[in-house]
Each structure stands twice: as structure tokens, then as C-alpha cells.
Design a protein around this motif. Structure first.
Motif, PDB file in Angstrom:
ATOM      1  N   LEU A   1       0.911 -10.444 -42.421  1.00 64.10           N
ATOM      2  CA  LEU A   1       2.160 -10.496 -41.665  1.00 64.10           C
ATOM      3  C   LEU A   1       2.962  -9.200 -41.706  1.00 64.10           C
ATOM      4  O   LEU A   1       4.045  -9.128 -41.122  1.00 64.10           O
ATOM      5  CB  LEU A   1       3.033 -11.645 -42.187  1.00 64.10           C
ATOM      6  N   GLY A   2       2.445  -8.182 -42.385  1.00 64.87           N
ATOM      7  CA  GLY A   2       3.152  -6.913 -42.433  1.00 64.87           C
ATOM      8  C   GLY A   2       4.392  -6.923 -43.293  1.00 64.87           C
ATOM      9  O   GLY A   2       5.232  -6.040 -43.176  1.00 64.87           O
ATOM     10  N   GLU A   3       4.520  -7.887 -44.206  1.00 59.33           N
ATOM     11  CA  GLU A   3       5.683  -7.993 -45.096  1.00 59.33           C
ATOM     12  C   GLU A   3       5.366  -7.246 -46.391  1.00 59.33           C
ATOM     13  O   GLU A   3       4.638  -7.737 -47.254  1.00 59.33           O
ATOM     14  CB  GLU A   3       5.983  -9.462 -45.399  1.00 59.33           C
ATOM     15  N   LYS A   4       5.922  -6.027 -46.541  1.00 61.94           N
ATOM     16  CA  LYS A   4       5.566  -5.169 -47.667  1.00 61.94           C
ATOM     17  C   LYS A   4       6.615  -5.130 -48.768  1.00 61.94           C
ATOM     18  O   LYS A   4       6.428  -4.436 -49.767  1.00 61.94           O
ATOM     19  CB  LYS A   4       5.334  -3.739 -47.171  1.00 61.94           C
ATOM     20  N   GLN A   5       7.721  -5.858 -48.613  1.00 58.15           N
ATOM     21  CA  GLN A   5       8.817  -5.729 -49.568  1.00 58.15           C
ATOM     22  C   GLN A   5       8.421  -6.157 -50.976  1.00 58.15           C
ATOM     23  O   GLN A   5       8.924  -5.614 -51.951  1.00 58.15           O
ATOM     24  CB  GLN A   5      10.017  -6.550 -49.089  1.00 58.15           C
ATOM     25  N   GLY A   6       7.517  -7.108 -51.102  1.00 53.14           N
ATOM     26  CA  GLY A   6       7.176  -7.598 -52.433  1.00 53.14           C
ATOM     27  C   GLY A   6       6.046  -6.857 -53.113  1.00 53.14           C
ATOM     28  O   GLY A   6       5.658  -7.194 -54.229  1.00 53.14           O
ATOM     29  N   LEU A   7       5.497  -5.823 -52.467  1.00 47.72           N
ATOM     30  CA  LEU A   7       4.374  -5.104 -53.037  1.00 47.72           C
ATOM     31  C   LEU A   7       4.788  -4.333 -54.282  1.00 47.72           C
ATOM     32  O   LEU A   7       5.827  -3.671 -54.311  1.00 47.72           O
ATOM     33  CB  LEU A   7       3.786  -4.129 -52.019  1.00 47.72           C
ATOM     34  N   ASN A   8       3.957  -4.413 -55.298  1.00 47.15           N
ATOM     35  CA  ASN A   8       4.181  -3.628 -56.497  1.00 47.15           C
ATOM     36  C   ASN A   8       3.999  -2.142 -56.186  1.00 47.15           C
ATOM     37  O   ASN A   8       3.091  -1.760 -55.456  1.00 47.15           O
ATOM     38  CB  ASN A   8       3.191  -4.075 -57.575  1.00 47.15           C
TER      39      ASN A   8
ATOM     40  N   LEU B   1      -2.936  -1.869 -45.447  1.00 55.54           N
ATOM     41  CA  LEU B   1      -1.768  -2.623 -45.900  1.00 55.54           C
ATOM     42  C   LEU B   1      -0.686  -2.712 -44.835  1.00 55.54           C
ATOM     43  O   LEU B   1       0.264  -3.480 -44.992  1.00 55.54           O
ATOM     44  CB  LEU B   1      -1.178  -1.982 -47.164  1.00 55.54           C
ATOM     45  N   VAL B   2      -0.778  -1.904 -43.805  1.00 50.30           N
ATOM     46  CA  VAL B   2       0.185  -1.969 -42.708  1.00 50.30           C
ATOM     47  C   VAL B   2      -0.529  -2.542 -41.496  1.00 50.30           C
ATOM     48  O   VAL B   2      -1.684  -2.212 -41.220  1.00 50.30           O
ATOM     49  CB  VAL B   2       0.776  -0.575 -42.398  1.00 50.30           C
ATOM     50  N   ILE B   3       0.151  -3.427 -40.782  1.00 42.93           N
ATOM     51  CA  ILE B   3      -0.451  -4.019 -39.600  1.00 42.93           C
ATOM     52  C   ILE B   3      -0.680  -2.910 -38.576  1.00 42.93           C
ATOM     53  O   ILE B   3       0.240  -2.199 -38.185  1.00 42.93           O
ATOM     54  CB  ILE B   3       0.457  -5.105 -39.006  1.00 42.93           C
ATOM     55  N   SER B   4      -1.926  -2.749 -38.162  1.00 44.95           N
ATOM     56  CA  SER B   4      -2.283  -1.652 -37.270  1.00 44.95           C
ATOM     57  C   SER B   4      -3.342  -2.137 -36.286  1.00 44.95           C
ATOM     58  O   SER B   4      -3.623  -3.340 -36.174  1.00 44.95           O
ATOM     59  CB  SER B   4      -2.798  -0.460 -38.083  1.00 44.95           C
ATOM     60  N   GLY B   5      -3.931  -1.176 -35.598  1.00 41.00           N
ATOM     61  CA  GLY B   5      -4.933  -1.524 -34.599  1.00 41.00           C
ATOM     62  C   GLY B   5      -6.136  -2.236 -35.158  1.00 41.00           C
ATOM     63  O   GLY B   5      -6.758  -3.059 -34.478  1.00 41.00           O
TER      64      GLY B   5
ATOM     65  N   TYR C   1       0.928 -12.555 -31.879  1.00 41.96           N
ATOM     66  CA  TYR C   1       0.633 -11.890 -33.154  1.00 41.96           C
ATOM     67  C   TYR C   1       1.398 -10.574 -33.278  1.00 41.96           C
ATOM     68  O   TYR C   1       1.932 -10.248 -34.341  1.00 41.96           O
ATOM     69  CB  TYR C   1      -0.867 -11.645 -33.266  1.00 41.96           C
ATOM     70  N   CYS C   2       1.468  -9.823 -32.184  1.00 43.14           N
ATOM     71  CA  CYS C   2       2.208  -8.561 -32.162  1.00 43.14           C
ATOM     72  C   CYS C   2       3.680  -8.798 -32.482  1.00 43.14           C
ATOM     73  O   CYS C   2       4.287  -8.057 -33.264  1.00 43.14           O
ATOM     74  CB  CYS C   2       2.043  -7.888 -30.801  1.00 43.14           C
ATOM     75  N   LEU C   3       4.266  -9.831 -31.895  1.00 40.63           N
ATOM     76  CA  LEU C   3       5.677 -10.121 -32.131  1.00 40.63           C
ATOM     77  C   LEU C   3       5.910 -10.648 -33.547  1.00 40.63           C
ATOM     78  O   LEU C   3       6.916 -10.326 -34.184  1.00 40.63           O
ATOM     79  CB  LEU C   3       6.174 -11.135 -31.099  1.00 40.63           C
ATOM     80  N   ILE C   4       4.988 -11.466 -34.062  1.00 42.48           N
ATOM     81  CA  ILE C   4       5.125 -11.999 -35.416  1.00 42.48           C
ATOM     82  C   ILE C   4       5.130 -10.869 -36.441  1.00 42.48           C
ATOM     83  O   ILE C   4       5.868 -10.906 -37.426  1.00 42.48           O
ATOM     84  CB  ILE C   4       3.992 -13.003 -35.715  1.00 42.48           C
ATOM     85  N   THR C   5       4.324  -9.847 -36.200  1.00 35.73           N
ATOM     86  CA  THR C   5       4.226  -8.722 -37.131  1.00 35.73           C
ATOM     87  C   THR C   5       5.204  -7.607 -36.797  1.00 35.73           C
ATOM     88  O   THR C   5       5.041  -6.473 -37.208  1.00 35.73           O
ATOM     89  CB  THR C   5       2.789  -8.173 -37.144  1.00 35.73           C
TER      90      THR C   5
END
Length: 807
Positions: free
Chosen positions: A310-317, A333-337, A372-376
Motif C-alpha cells: 500500500l505504499g505506507e512507509k511510516q512504520g518502517l524501521n 519498498l516504494v510503489i512503482s511501475g 490501485y493507483c488511487l489507493i497507493t
């Protein structure tokens, strides 16, 4: 002869899944070289991009540029009517060059007088006083350590005691959670321990911790009224710094601020926003809840899954992020192509399994990709890949040619028409250049290496098809059939199909891995330089590591999404898939952390000379354009190889002014950092800065923002430095010491000068790290004198009789 199955075009899960690109194009496009003349949109897009680059350097007024563009359009139309095709194409390039020059000022003028950007630039909003803001929350994410939330607010109205404006635009706010007091367990903590505690979520002044609520205070779709202190975002004013202000503007954010207490927030309504975006926000929140509740795994694995799916990186160590960055595979780790390509194959395959006709499966896949694009959160790389996927699917639906360069060019122009300044965004450049390298380098490589063997494996049992292949491939097919028959004799199996699968399946897997390796090599030919320019990183292991990681992520993403969706219908069934997905992610983290060591060819380099970068890209471009001229292309390849080696090794001396002592005071916000350049090329860094622990109002949180890595090191790299002759720590406070950990990691430090400091945990950790790296530690006090590269150093503090913590 049986038609090639459509599934082959997608090469589901096992095809070379890199890269911000469309994996399923490889099945069709790899067999032919997509020259620029077969892709007319590509040179037109290049001309448009060059025009945008020239726009900032030209001072022509908009009316004159408009007249020039209209004149070129008229001339192009006349040449088209007279069927002067070549001349018309040349004028078309000039037209798009002119249009690119014109577009940025048009974009700037498109902001209305009441837009937040215009109000901020004009100074109409008084930021000296707290403001009352009314708007809709579009994003809210809890910060690491539970100290608060970062909120993005779509502003409707902003006011203070002097003015009120109805406006549009985004504000990024930091909401601090309430504090929960507790008795200090160790009142005899050494001096400096208080500030150290503040980095761990413990308040240094009154011994309180952050009381994070069970659920975020705000959610997407909440309409709120809030009192906050607002300010303009600021860059660090040092050479080599990342342009944070422009980055936020491209995100539509023009002000940042802090909310000191959630009592300053009044919720006016929930479930707000447009009727199209409200379901997207709700679906994203529901998916995050299911992921957190349905996957039985450690928090580290869950955080990685939130980023992958989902591209949610805030909780990553932070250590996990550093490992992915060091190995050169942070793109997973980042939503990409790559993720969009995998999801496109997944959705299309799912609809085919449900026996939907092509007329229904293609638009259904396109709709699923848009959702999916909008969700991410619709980042440029995701929008680009979604546009390219939809173009491919449209071509598939109408049985039209699917040209990778044309679809890439269409996606680029569409994004740049919305905002031409995306051209200067590193993510935009990395995304598009990755696909461009696939089209111009990777696909021709596949054409001459793996693709002939892949085609030769098709219907291997039909010996009548051998005549359609080259002599070498025909011999290859005959040898395989003989091997299959021999295997049947040895194993006494009568089924030719079973014997064929035993032989063919390993060959197909090997060819797919070879495809990934070749595509990885083609992309790294461009990425090595871009990673050096933007991130000062070289990861030699990334080429091979992608062979393992890309297929693994290509499995995690669709499997994870499938079982997230099943969690809404069959919760018990989804648990099994959740365990599988968590296990795969756990192994991904182990793999990355194992290869993150510098011993695997991961190291940092300073900013290369501009002429060397230009030479490399120019020679590489000439090699691709004139590849049919063997002698000239060989010379170009040699020059490009030499330039790349120089970029990776960096044998150049740092820049300095001879016979002068230069002193540079760095902007590090909190604390100090001073750089000295001596007359004989020697250098010294005094302190490394460090932000206070509980500060994330400008996205500069201590957990996610390292001053040494992102402020001090880029300045030193901009000077061409790889080593420091001396580092001085004036006193062991967090705001002078925190940046030095990254300095020790990124540079060869000869010695560190220290005073009499209390041995806090943070200070001891710095000393241990210096000793581990072989750095000489020297202690000085009042009255000591040192001759350092022709300069006489005299120490005034501390007195040797007692131990205050400053020099």
C-alpha cells in the motif's frame, strides 16, 4: 499451427518484473528493436522536455512565445498538407520545443488569486500569529515512536486575527500526542542523559512519555477546524542539498505547521471529500486495518508489507530502510511501475480465470489498475505505469501494435502537461529513464540473447516447425527432442509431455532469470550514474540481487493483495495466505540485510564532475543511435565504459582554494557544524549537528531524518571529499553529536578530538563506532596546543582539573 497463448505475453510472476515498466510488453516487444523512427512520439517528447529545461533560462514574455508556437503550428499544418513529411516532422519538433518553453509560465499563471500558493507567495497570509484552518484531511499517518501524526489537510478556509481567505491547496501538519507523566526511575542519570532520552520518546524536562492512542486521531475524509502555527517550508541552505521546498510544492503542499494538542482540533464531519475519492480512502483504511489484524507477524514484517502493498512507509524501521538503500533495491519498498505491472498481470489473469471475455476483462483490468493507483496515493511513477498499462491493454483489445517508447512518451507528456516541474523530480526521472533503458538497451539485449531460445522452446514436439527457425535454433530443438526421448528411455516413461516438462521447465526458469539479469544490467547502466548524482551511492551487488528480489516481490504483491481481499469474505482462509506472505517478506528482509554490508560492493562516492556525466550519457546515446556502424559504435562503447569506470572509482581530487583557510558554517537547524579547509588540502569538521528528538513538523523527524546523512554529508560530497583529516566534538550534546554517526559511516575519518564529556549511552556508542572503524581518539583540555597542517590550535576549555562538557 497453434496460436501463441495470451498468457505468454504476461509471463506471469516469472518474467523480468523490474522496473517501473510493463513486464508484459516484453513478451511482444522484445523480439524487435524499437528504433526511434518507429516511435515518432519519443523525439517529440524529448523536444518538449528540452523546452521545459530551457524555460527557466529564457526571458521571453509569454505573448511572444505564444505567437512563435502558433506560427510553427501553422507551418507544420501547411507542410502536412503538401505532404512534406520529413520537413513537417522537423517543424513538429521545433513546435513542441517551443510549447515546452511556454508551458511552465502557463502553469505558473494557472493558479488563481485565492489559491494557497498565490497567497503564500504574495505574503497576504500573516504567519506570525496562529491560524484557524478549516479543511478536509486527505492523509494521516502515525509517526515512528508514537509521538504524533503527520496530517495533510485540503484547505477550504484559513484565517487569523487580521484576515480570512477561502482557498485551495494543501497544508502538512504535525499533531503531537498528549504526554503521560511518570516518575523518573533514575534521578541520578548522568548529565546529557535527558537529551538522550528525548530521542526515545521520553521528555527530557519532566520525565513524560508519549501516550499514543489506540487509533489515529484523524482519518482521511474528516472535515476539521484546527488552530495551528504555520510557516513556509525551508531548505537547508548548503551546497548539495535536496530541494525540499520544491518537492513539497510538487505534492501540492505550500505550508507546514504544528498542532501542539489534539484539543485544538474540532471535528466538523466525517466521510467528506468527492464522491469518487471517499470510497478510495475508506478502502485504503480498511485494507490497512486488515493487514494489521490479519497478518500474524512481527511489527517489522508488517511494516514492510504495508510498504510493499500500500505504499505506507511510516512504520518502517530506519535500519530496514538503510539496508534497502545500501543494496540499491529501495525501489521495491516504494510503489512503482514494477508493482503496477505485477498487479496488471494479476488482475488480467484473474479475470481470464473467471472466463470473462476480452471485451470485459480488459476494461475491468484498467478499472482495477486505476483504483490501485488511487489507493497507493498516485505517485508519478505509479501514474506513469498505470497510463502505460492502460495503453497496452487498449492496444491489446484492438489488436494494435504495442510500442513501448510511444506509450512511455504518452505517459510522460500527460504528466508534464499537468505539472511541467515534475521533470525536475528525481523520482520522475528515475521512473521514466528505467523504462527508457529497457526499451533502448534491455529489449535489444533480449532479442539477441534469450528470446531466440524462448521461441525455440515453443511447441518443441512439432518437428515440422524446425524449418521456421535458424539453423542454430533448429539444431537446438532437435537436440532437446533427443534428450527428451533419451530421458523417457532411461526412466521408462511413455508420456512425452511429462518428459518434456522435466527438460523444458528448468530451461524456462533459467531463461526468465537471465531476462531479469539482462534487464537489471540495462537499467543499472543508467541507474549507476543517477544514484551517484542524487544519492551518492554505488551498489555493485544490486545487479545480481535483483535476480532474487524482483521475482520474490512479484510473488509477495499479488499474493498479499489476494488474501487481503479474501479477508473481507473468508477471514479464516486469508490467515493461511497471510502466513505465506509474511514468511516471504521475512525472507526478503533477511536477504537484504545480509547483502547490505559494504563487503558486498556497497559504498558512497562524492559528486562527480559534470563533464564526466555528460561524456558518459553522450557516448552511450551515440552508441545506441549508431549501433549499425561497428567501428564508431565500438569507440562510443569504449568511451562510455571508461567514463562509467571513472564514475564508480572517482579518482578525482577534492575542490579547494589553495593557500587559503576556508571556514564554512553549515545550516543544520539545531546545534552547530563547521567545516575548515586548510591551505594544504587538509580539512576538519567541527561538530555534526543533530535535530531534537521530538521534532517532525517539517518532516524532519529524528527517526526518519538524519542530519549527518542528509545535510552534512551532501555538503562534503559536493566538495568531492571522501575522507576527513580531523573531526572535533566540542561537547557531547545531541544537537552537536548526532550527525557524526553518519559521518563515520560515509567518510574515512583519521582522528576525532574530544574533551572531558560525561559517558552517556549516546556518547559511548559514538566512541565504540569510532574505535571499530579504526579512528584515532585524542583528548585535549585547557592549555593544550596542537600543530595541525600548518595551523596552531590552542584549547581554552575544558580545564583539566574538572570535567565540564565543552571544549
Amino acid at each position: 499451427m497453434r496460436a501463441r497463448p495470451l498468457w505468454f505475453n504476461f509471463q506471469f510472476f516469472t518474467a523480468p518484473l523490474r522496473w517501473r515498466g510493463i513486464i508484459f510488453i516484453l513478451g511482444d516487444a522484445a523480439g524487435r528493436h524499437e528504433a526511434p523512427m518507429k516511435s515518432p512520439l519519443f523525439p517529440v517528447t524529448l523536444a518538449f522536455c528540452v523546452g521545459i529545461l530551457l524555460s527557466g533560462r529564457l526571458s521571453s514574455p509569454i505573448p511572444q512565445l505564444c505567437l512563435a508556437t502558433l506560427a510553427l503550428l501553422l507551418l507544420m499544418w501547411l507542410l502536412w498538407l503538401r505532404k512534406k513529411t520529413r520537413l513537417c516532422f522537423g517543424v513538429a519538433l521545433l513546435t513542441f520545443l517551443s510549447l515546452g518553453t511556454l508551458w511552465p509560465p502557463i502553469h505558473e499563471a494557472s493558479f488563481q488569486s485565492n489559491h494557497l500558493r498565490t497567497l503564500v507567495q504574495s505574503g497576504k497570509i500573516d504567519l506570525a500569529e496562529p491560524c484557524r484552518i478549516t479543511g478536509i484531511c486527505s492523509k494521516s499517518s502515525v509517526q515512528r515512536g508514537g509521538i504524533g501524526e503527520q496530517v495533510e489537510l485540503e484547505v477550504e478556509q484559513i484565517e487569523n486575527r487580521y484576515s480570512r481567505f477561502s482557498t485551495r491547496g494543501k497544508i502538512r501538519l504535525a499533531l503531537y500526542y498528549k504526554k503521560a507523566n511518570h516518575d523518573r526511575e533514575n534521578s541520578d542519570a548522568p548529565r546529557g542523559q535527558d537529551l538522550l532520552n528525548s530521542t526515545k520518546g521520553v521528555d527530557a524536562t519532566n520525565g513524560s512519555t508519549q501516550a499514543a492512542p489506540a487509533h489515529p486521531v484523524l482519518a482521511a475524509g474528516d472535515r476539521i477546524e484546527v488552530f495551528a502555527n504555520l510557516t513556509k517550508p525551508k531548505n537547508f541552505n548548503n551546497p548539495g542539498q535536496f530541494d525540499y521546498v520544491s518537492y513539497l510544492e510538487r505534492q501540492g503542499v505550500f505550508l507546514v505547521g504544528t498542532i501542539k494538542n489534539d484539543l485544538l482540533i474540532t471535528k466538523l464531519a466525517t466521510g467528506q471529500g468527492s464522491f469518487l475519492i471517499r470510497p478510495i480512502w475508506k478502502l485504503r483504511a480498511a485494507l490497512l486495518d486488515k493487514l494489521n489484524a490479519g497478518f500474524t507477524a512481527s511489527e517489522e514484517v508488517k511494516a514492510a508489507l504495508r510498504a510493499l502493498l500500500l505504499g505506507e512507509k511510516q512504520g518502517l524501521n530506519s535500519s530496514v530502510e538503510k539496508s534497502f538503500q545500501a543494496t540499491g533495491i529501495y525501489h521495491v519498498l516504494v510503489i512503482s511501475g514494477q508493482h503496477v505491472a505485477v498487479m496488471a498481470a494479476f488482475f488480467f489473469g484473474l479475470f481470464k480465470l473467471l472466463h470473462l471475455p476480452k471485451g470485459a476483462s480488459v476494461p475491468s483490468t484498467m478499472l482495477a489498475l486505476v483504483v490501485y493507483c488511487l489507493i497507493t496515493e498516485a505517485q508519478p511513477s505509479v501514474v506513469r505505469a498505470t497510463l502505460m498499462s492502460c495503453l497496452f491493454l487498449i492496444g491489446l483489445s484492438f489488436d494494435r501494435d504495442r510500442n513501448l517508447l510511444n506509450s512511455l512518451s504518452t505517459a510522460a507528456v500527460a504528466l508534464l502537461l499537468v505539472d511541467p516541474f515534475w521533470l525536475f523530480d528525481p523520482g520522475f526521472q528515475l521512473s521514466f529513464l528505467a523504462v527508457l533503458s529497457i526499451a533502448l538497451i534491455g529489449l535489444p539485449l533480449l532479442r539477441y540473447t534469450t528470446q531466440p531460445y524462448r521461441k525455440a522452446l515453443w511447441q518443441i514436439e512439432e518437428d515440422s516447425l524446425d524449418a521456421q527457425f535458424s539453423a542454430r535454433m533448429a539444431d537446438f530443438r532437435i537436440a532437446l527432442r533427443m534428450k527428451i526421448e533419451w530421458l523417457g528411455t532411461q526412466w521408462k516413461l511413455s508420456s512425452f509431455n511429462l518428459n518434456r516438462h522435466v527438460i523444458i521447465l528448468p530451461l524456462k526458469v533459467g531463461l526468465h532469470l537471465a531476462d531479469v539479469l539482462l534487464i537489471s544490467v540495462s537499467i543499472q547502466l543508467v541507474f549507476f550514474v543517477l544514484m551517484i548524482l542524487y544519492f551518492h551511492r554505488v551498489s555493485l551487488i544490486s545487479i545480481l540481487l535483483n535476480v532474487l528480489v524482483v521475482p520474490l516481490v512479484g510473488l509477495i504483491v499479488p499474493v498479499g493483495f489476494l488474501f487481503l481481499l479474501l479477508a473481507f469474505i473468508f477471514p479464516m482462509v486469508s490467515l493461511l495466505g497471510g502466513k505465506l506472505c509474511a514468511w516471504l517478506t521475512y525472507n526478503l528482509l533477511l536477504l537484504v540485510q545480509y547483502f547490505a554490508s559494504p563487503s558486498w560492493g556497497n559504498y558512497r562516492v562524492p559528486t562527480p564532475p559534470a563533464w564526466l556525466v555528460i561524456l558518459y550519457f553522450l557516448s552511450l546515446s551515440l552508441f545506441l543511435v549508431f549501433s549499425h556502424k561497428k567501428m564508431f559504435s565500438a569507440w562510443c562503447a569504449g568511451v562510455a565504459t571508461l567514463a562509467l569506470m571513472l564514475l564508480l572509482v572517482d579518482p578525482f581530487n577534492p575542490t579547494f582554494v589553495p593557500n587559503h583557510l576556508q571556514v564554512t558554517f553549515l545550516d543544520v537547524r539545531q546545534g552547530d557544524s563547521i567545516f575548515l579547509q586548510f591551505h594544504d588540502k587538509a580539512n576538519m569538521l567541527i561538530d555534526g549537528g543533530g535535530l531534537l528528538g521530538r521534532s517532525f513538523g517539517e518532516d524532519f523527524s529524528e527517526e526518519s531524518f538524519d542530519v549527518g546523512e542528509q545535510v552534512v554529508s551532501p555538503f562534503l560530497w559536493s566538495l568531492g571529499l571522501k575522507a576527513l583529516d580531523g573531526v572535533v566534538l566540542t561537547h557531547a550534546h545531541h544537537d552537536h553529536m548526532a550527525g557524526l554517526y553518519s559521518i563515520l559511516d560515509n567518510f574515512r575519518v583519521s582522528e576525532i578530538w574530544l574533551g572531558q564529556n560525561p559517558y552517556t549511552l549516546e556518547y559511548v556508542r559514538l566512541l565504540k563506532e569510532a574505535i571499530r572503524k579504526g579512528v584515532i581518539l585524542r583528548h585535549y583540555g585547557s592549555g593544550d596546543q596542537v600543530l595541525f597542517h600548518g595551523g596552531q590550535m590552542m584549547f581554552l576549555n575544558p580545564d583539566k582539573d574538572h570535567s565540564p562538557s565543552s571544549l
